[in-house]
Write a protein that holds these residues in place. Structure first.
Motif, PDB file in Angstrom:
ATOM      1  N   HIS A 102      -2.005  -0.730  -3.363  1.00  0.00           N
ATOM      2  CA  HIS A 102      -0.598  -0.401  -3.538  1.00  0.00           C
ATOM      3  C   HIS A 102      -0.072  -1.093  -4.793  1.00  0.00           C
ATOM      4  O   HIS A 102      -0.578  -2.144  -5.208  1.00  0.00           O
ATOM      5  N   CYS A 103       0.918  -0.469  -5.414  1.00  0.00           N
ATOM      6  CA  CYS A 103       1.441  -0.945  -6.688  1.00  0.00           C
ATOM      7  C   CYS A 103       2.944  -1.174  -6.597  1.00  0.00           C
ATOM      8  O   CYS A 103       3.637  -0.550  -5.795  1.00  0.00           O
ATOM      9  N   THR A 104       3.435  -2.069  -7.429  1.00  0.00           N
ATOM     10  CA  THR A 104       4.862  -2.347  -7.542  1.00  0.00           C
ATOM     11  C   THR A 104       5.301  -2.149  -8.986  1.00  0.00           C
ATOM     12  O   THR A 104       4.481  -2.133  -9.912  1.00  0.00           O
ATOM     13  N   VAL A 105       6.604  -2.021  -9.176  1.00  0.00           N
ATOM     14  CA  VAL A 105       7.191  -2.065 -10.518  1.00  0.00           C
ATOM     15  C   VAL A 105       7.727  -3.477 -10.728  1.00  0.00           C
ATOM     16  O   VAL A 105       8.594  -3.940  -9.981  1.00  0.00           O
ATOM     17  N   CYS A 337       0.610   4.416   1.817  1.00  0.00           N
ATOM     18  CA  CYS A 337      -0.135   5.625   1.450  1.00  0.00           C
ATOM     19  C   CYS A 337      -0.363   5.674  -0.051  1.00  0.00           C
ATOM     20  O   CYS A 337       0.412   5.105  -0.830  1.00  0.00           O
ATOM     21  N   VAL A 338      -1.431   6.355  -0.453  1.00  0.00           N
ATOM     22  CA  VAL A 338      -1.778   6.515  -1.866  1.00  0.00           C
ATOM     23  C   VAL A 338      -2.073   7.983  -2.143  1.00  0.00           C
ATOM     24  O   VAL A 338      -2.389   8.755  -1.237  1.00  0.00           O
ATOM     25  N   LEU A 339      -1.959   8.351  -3.401  1.00  0.00           N
ATOM     26  CA  LEU A 339      -2.373   9.687  -3.824  1.00  0.00           C
ATOM     27  C   LEU A 339      -3.885   9.727  -3.982  1.00  0.00           C
ATOM     28  O   LEU A 339      -4.476   8.834  -4.592  1.00  0.00           O
ATOM     29  N   THR A 349       0.578  24.730  -4.479  1.00  0.00           N
ATOM     30  CA  THR A 349       0.094  23.413  -4.899  1.00  0.00           C
ATOM     31  C   THR A 349      -0.378  22.652  -3.677  1.00  0.00           C
ATOM     32  O   THR A 349       0.288  22.651  -2.641  1.00  0.00           O
ATOM     33  N   VAL A 350      -1.525  22.006  -3.800  1.00  0.00           N
ATOM     34  CA  VAL A 350      -2.063  21.191  -2.721  1.00  0.00           C
ATOM     35  C   VAL A 350      -2.065  19.730  -3.170  1.00  0.00           C
ATOM     36  O   VAL A 350      -2.574  19.398  -4.241  1.00  0.00           O
ATOM     37  N   VAL A 351      -1.470  18.864  -2.355  1.00  0.00           N
ATOM     38  CA  VAL A 351      -1.445  17.428  -2.619  1.00  0.00           C
ATOM     39  C   VAL A 351      -2.201  16.731  -1.496  1.00  0.00           C
ATOM     40  O   VAL A 351      -1.943  16.992  -0.316  1.00  0.00           O
ATOM     41  N   ARG A 352      -3.111  15.852  -1.858  1.00  0.00           N
ATOM     42  CA  ARG A 352      -3.864  15.089  -0.862  1.00  0.00           C
ATOM     43  C   ARG A 352      -3.475  13.620  -0.917  1.00  0.00           C
ATOM     44  O   ARG A 352      -3.320  13.046  -2.003  1.00  0.00           O
ATOM     45  N   VAL A 353      -3.312  13.022   0.259  1.00  0.00           N
ATOM     46  CA  VAL A 353      -2.923  11.618   0.345  1.00  0.00           C
ATOM     47  C   VAL A 353      -3.778  10.918   1.389  1.00  0.00           C
ATOM     48  O   VAL A 353      -4.268  11.544   2.336  1.00  0.00           O
ATOM     49  N   ASN A 354      -3.972   9.617   1.189  1.00  0.00           N
ATOM     50  CA  ASN A 354      -4.652   8.759   2.161  1.00  0.00           C
ATOM     51  C   ASN A 354      -3.694   7.659   2.594  1.00  0.00           C
ATOM     52  O   ASN A 354      -2.987   7.077   1.762  1.00  0.00           O
ATOM     53  N   CYS A 355      -3.671   7.364   3.880  1.00  0.00           N
ATOM     54  CA  CYS A 355      -2.777   6.329   4.408  1.00  0.00           C
ATOM     55  C   CYS A 355      -3.592   5.248   5.113  1.00  0.00           C
ATOM     56  O   CYS A 355      -4.603   5.538   5.761  1.00  0.00           O
TER      57      CYS A 355
END
Length: 377
Positions: A102-105, A337-339, A349-355
């Motif tokens: 996971h990332c932060t700004v 979750c991440v892309l 459009t298909v978007v896949r994510v992993n949690c």
């Protein structure tokens, strides 16, 4: 508008995978007037390269300048938007590639001494909370004008405010004209207050789009609540609640960048905590339909989802995902979750994510997924 070529077309090409505009991040110093309006998306695809101009195609800067990514340490990056020196606005980031990162700004600010560029600092962390190199998707916008729907964005200026705090005007925008306030209800638990949505022409509110990003240099993840509950919870890599600053984009009939027309866009939620008989259910809004619906969720495995947005198929575009909180506000956040990829599938459009649950175990979490074709129609 300068563009580098966009993210690989076709479902077969699905990609697998420090200061916020003020000298002191925790302060509330005034921010100069917005000039110019900036919209940008970045797919940072070389996590170990010291410095590079992004040329992968899924990156765009509305000011025509290049987008440069610099690695300043393990998991530490500075995104430079050339020619985009501006103030205010909101930045978001999400890890890309499918693993439990996971990332932060860490912040964003104009280059000093009259520079022409905008710098966005990103930090990425492994499931343990240790810094780790990672690909990521980042976005920025300071749009303040839309012709339909509703757009709101804000950035908290304190991690532990006393009472209900009204954000300074330079830290927020709401197209309804209302103030934005927030309060801390407990460690890492916040509620924000905004004007209600106007009714749609169908007599009921549209399904809203909401995304949140933790601000700072520590391994913190923030999640927003179910639609229109307006609550945020933040936790560290082990899932322990912690106080943090965060940025939110919120609205209806708009994309994550604040566009209400032009690009095709969609946003929806997959309810991972309600998986039944191998199926996952959800809600969505789709600009190609102009109303509720237009998305289909598919459960690919534990914590692995696919969301298909009807009629938004384009050669290029940008996807985003956040985990969001369980149904009951009393329940804590469960992970992130991440892309893992996105691409065109015919007209869709298909978007896949992993949690993942805290510490990196795959888990069926609720996921908010958004997609826009910007800068293309």
């Amino acid at each position: 508008m300068r563009r580098t070529s966009w993210m690989a077309a076709g479902i077969s090409a699905l990609l697998i995978g420090a200061a916020f505009a003020v000298p002191t991040p925790a302060g509330a110093d005034p921010i100069p007037a917005i000039d110019p309006v900036v919209t940008a998306t970045v797919w940072a695809d070389r996590p170990t390269t010291t410095e590079y101009v992004v040329t992968n195609g899924w990156t765009a800067n509305s000011t025509d300048g290049d987008v440069v990514v610099r690695r300043t340490g393990t998991g530490a990056y500075t995104v430079e938007l050339e020619g985009a020196a501006t103030s205010g606005g909101v930045a978001h980031v999400v890890a890309y590639g499918g693993g439990p990162v996971h990332c932060t700004v860490a912040g964003w600010y104009r280059t000093l001494f009259g520079g022409d560029d905008l710098l966005i600092q990103v930090r990425c962390f492994a499931a343990t909370g240790a810094p780790v190199d990672s690909r990521f998707v980042a976005t920025f916008t300071n749009r303040r004008q839309i012709h339909q729907g509703r757009l709101a964005w804000f950035v908290t200026d304190q991690a532990a405010p006393t009472g209900v705090r009204t954000l300074p005007a330079t830290y927020r925008y709401d197209s309804t004209g209302g103030e934005i306030r927030y309060e801390r209800r407990g460690t890492g638990h916040y509620k924000f207050y905004v004007d209600p949505h106007p009714d749609s022409e169908y007599g009921h509110p549209y399904f809203p789009m909401t995304h949140v990003t933790a601000l700072g240099t520590s391994a913190v993840n923030c999640q927003i609540s179910w639609p229109d509950s307006w609550q945020v919870r933040c936790a560290n890599a082990a899932g322990t609640p912690v106080d943090a600053r965060f940025a939110v984009t919120y609205g209806v009939r708009i994309d994550l960048l604040g566009h209400s027309a032009g690009p095709r866009f969609a946003s929806g939620t997959l309810y991972g905590e309600d998986v039944r008989d191998g199926r996952i259910f959800g809600d969505s809004y789709n600009s190609t339909l102009g109303t509720y619906g237009g998305a289909r969720g598919t459960l690919l495995g534990t914590g692995r989802y696919e969301m298909t947005f009807q009629g938004t198929g384009a050669t290029y575009g940008t996807a985003f995902v956040n985990a969001h909180l369980p149904h009951f506000d009393s329940q804590p956040s469960r992970g992130h979750c991440v892309l893992s990829g996105w691409g065109r599938s015919g007209a869709d459009t298909v978007v896949r994510v992993n949690c993942y649950a805290w510490l990196g175990v795959p888990a069926n979490l609720n996921a908010r997924v958004s997609y826009t074709t910007w800068p293309y129609a």
